[in-house]
Design an enzyme around this catalytic site. Structure first.
Site, PDB file in Angstrom:
ATOM      1  N   ASP A  83       0.798  -1.196  -0.047  1.00  0.00           N
ATOM      2  CA  ASP A  83      -0.068   0.138  -0.017  1.00  0.00           C
ATOM      3  C   ASP A  83       0.729   1.109   0.118  1.00  0.00           C
ATOM      4  O   ASP A  83       1.961   1.060   0.354  1.00  0.00           O
ATOM      5  CB  ASP A  83      -0.816  -0.119   1.140  1.00  0.00           C
ATOM      6  CG  ASP A  83      -1.965  -1.005   1.235  1.00  0.00           C
ATOM      7  OD1 ASP A  83      -2.223  -1.601   0.156  1.00  0.00           O
ATOM      8  OD2 ASP A  83      -2.371  -1.406   2.284  1.00  0.00           O
ATOM      9  N   LYS A  84       0.324   2.311  -0.519  1.00  0.00           N
ATOM     10  CA  LYS A  84       1.092   3.759  -0.446  1.00  0.00           C
ATOM     11  C   LYS A  84       1.764   4.114   0.708  1.00  0.00           C
ATOM     12  O   LYS A  84       2.858   4.283   0.843  1.00  0.00           O
ATOM     13  CB  LYS A  84       0.223   4.440  -0.929  1.00  0.00           C
ATOM     14  CG  LYS A  84       0.649   6.225  -0.947  1.00  0.00           C
ATOM     15  CD  LYS A  84      -0.428   7.181  -1.149  1.00  0.00           C
ATOM     16  CE  LYS A  84       0.268   8.705  -0.879  1.00  0.00           C
ATOM     17  NZ  LYS A  84      -0.845   9.822  -1.291  1.00  0.00           N
TER      18      LYS A  84
END
Length: 354
Positions: free
Chosen positions: A179-180
Site C-alpha cells: 500500500d502507498k
C-alpha cells in the site's frame, strides 16, 4: 463524414491515446496547460470536414466523430482548454453548433494514462540487485503502480528511470505490491523469465513476507493467533475492504499469522506472516480482531504525534532465487516514524529474533 487524420507520432512512435481512454472519470483533468505545452511534441493533430449528417450538432459531438476512442468528457476538456479549432479559429465553447463544410481541427494532448509509463528519476533504496532481480526498500508515501489519482511519480516510474532494461518486462517487473503508506521490502523482476518464476512462487506461497505492525490496545490471549477470514469489498463502503461472508458477498480466502512481540499501555506490537496476499489483508485482519493499526484511519485506527500513516512495515522478505536456486533473505529496519512510535510507547523488537 469526410475524414482526414494527420497524426504526429513521437515518443517511440506511439500515439498519445491512453490504453483505456473511456475509463476516464468525468471530472478527471488533463495534464495542466503548462505541462501540455512542455509536452507539445507528444501531441496528435486530427482534422476533418463536417458532413451534412453533423450539420447543426454541438462541437463536442462533432469532435467525438473525429476521435471516437476518447470519452466525451476528455474532448470537452480539450475544447475548454483551447485545443479545438473551427475554420482556423480557436473555439472554447463545447456547445458551439457546427455547419456542414466546417473545417475541424483537434490537437489531442497527453492524458495522465498515456504518461504513466514514463521514467522519473527518484532516489530508490536498492537493497539487492543482480542480472535477474532487485529488492527495493519502499518508503511510506510512494505509490507502487500508476492508477487513477496517481498516474505519475510512482515506484514504477522510478524503476523505469533506474533500469531502462526493465521497460521490456510487464509492469516494469513489479510482481507484488505494498500500500502507498506501507513501507518495506519488495522484490522486482528484471527479466521476463524471472518475473514468471516469481509470480509462480508467490502463487505457490513459497515467498516469505513478514511485517511489523503496531495496533491499538494491548494484546491478550495466545501469543500466536492465526486469522483465516475471507476478504472482499466492504458492501457498505466500496472504498474499503472487509471480512466477508462468501455465501453472501464476493471475496477471497485470506490467512495471516500474528505473533505477539510486546505491549504498551494502549498499543501492541506484532509480527505478521502473510499466507495470502489480499488487498489490505493485514489491516483488515488486525481490525477484525480488535487491534486496528495505529494511524490507520480507514480501518478504525487513530493517528498519533509520532505516526500519521498506518503503522505497518514489510521488514522481512525471503525466497529462492528464481534463476540460481540460491536462498535469499533480507531485512529492513523500521523507518524513523515507526521507530519514533515505538520509542514513544516504550516498545522494541529483536531484529535477530524469530
Amino acid at each position: 463524414m469526410t475524414l482526414n487524420i494527420i497524426r504526429s507520432f513521437f515518443s517511440q512512435g506511439k500515439p498519445i491515446i491512453s490504453t483505456d481512454p473511456r475509463s476516464e472519470a468525468a471530472g478527471q483533468d488533463l495534464l495542466g496547460q503548462d505541462d501540455a505545452e512542455a509536452l507539445a511534441h507528444d501531441s496528435e493533430l486530427r482534422q476533418s470536414t463536417v458532413s451534412i449528417g453533423l450539420h447543426g450538432e454541438r462541437l463536442d459531438r462533432a469532435l467525438s466523430q473525429l476521435a471516437p476512442e476518447f470519452s466525451r468528457s476528455y474532448l470537452q476538456q480539450l475544447v475548454e482548454a483551447g485545443w479545438a479549432q473551427v475554420n482556423g479559429k480557436v473555439l472554447t465553447k463545447q456547445s458551439h453548433k457546427v455547419k456542414v463544410g466546417d473545417a475541424l481541427q483537434l490537437e489531442l494532448q497527453p492524458t495522465p494514462q498515456s504518461q504513466a509509463f514514463k521514467p522519473e528519476a527518484m532516489d530508490l533504496d536498492v537493497v539487492y540487485q543482480d542480472a535477474h532481480l532487485m529488492v527495493i526498500n519502499k518508503p511510506a508515501g510512494l505509490v507502487v503502480h500508476p492508477a487513477p489519482g496517481n498516474w505519475s511519480s510512482t515506484l514504477l516510474n522510478g524503476l523505469l528511470a533506474l533500469d531502462p532494461k526493465i521497460s521490456e518486462v510487464p509492469r516494469a517487473g513489479i510482481v507484488h505490491r505494498l500500500d502507498k503508506d506501507t513501507s518495506g521490502l519488495m522484490v522486482v523482476a528484471r527479466s521476463r523469465l524471472a518475473m514468471d518464476a516469481l509470480v509462480q512462487a508467490i502463487a505457490a506461497r513459497t515467498v516469505s513476507r513478514q511485517y511489523l505492525a503496531a495496533g491499538h490496545k494491548p494484546w491478550s490471549g495466545a501469543a500466536t493467533v492465526t486469522v483465516q477470514a475471507p476478504i472482499g469489498r466492504d458492501p457498505r463502503n466500496r472504498l474499503r475492504m472487509a471480512v466477508v461472508d462468501l455465501l453472501k458477498s464476493p471475496g477471497k480466502t485470506a490467512q495471516t499469522d500474528f505473533i505477539f512481540l510486546g505491549n504498551a499501555v494502549d498499543t501492541c506490537l506484532v509480527r505478521c506472516v502473510l499466507h495470502t496476499g489480499r488487498t489490505h489483508q493485514i489491516r483488515v485482519h488486525m481490525a477484525s480482531i480488535g487491534h486496528p493499526l495505529v494511524a490507520d484511519t480507514v480501518y478504525g485506527g487513530s493517528t498519533s504525534d509520532a505516526m500519521t500513516r498506518q503503522a505497518l512495515h514489510a521488514f522481512r522478505l525471503a525466497f529462492v532465487h528464481p534463476m540460481t536456486g540460491e536462498p535469499l533473505a533480507f531485512e529492513a529496519a523500521v523507518p524513523p516514524d515507526f521507530q519514533a512510535l515505538l520509542d514513544a510507547r516504550g516498545l522494541r523488537y529483536n531484529e535477530s529474533g524469530p
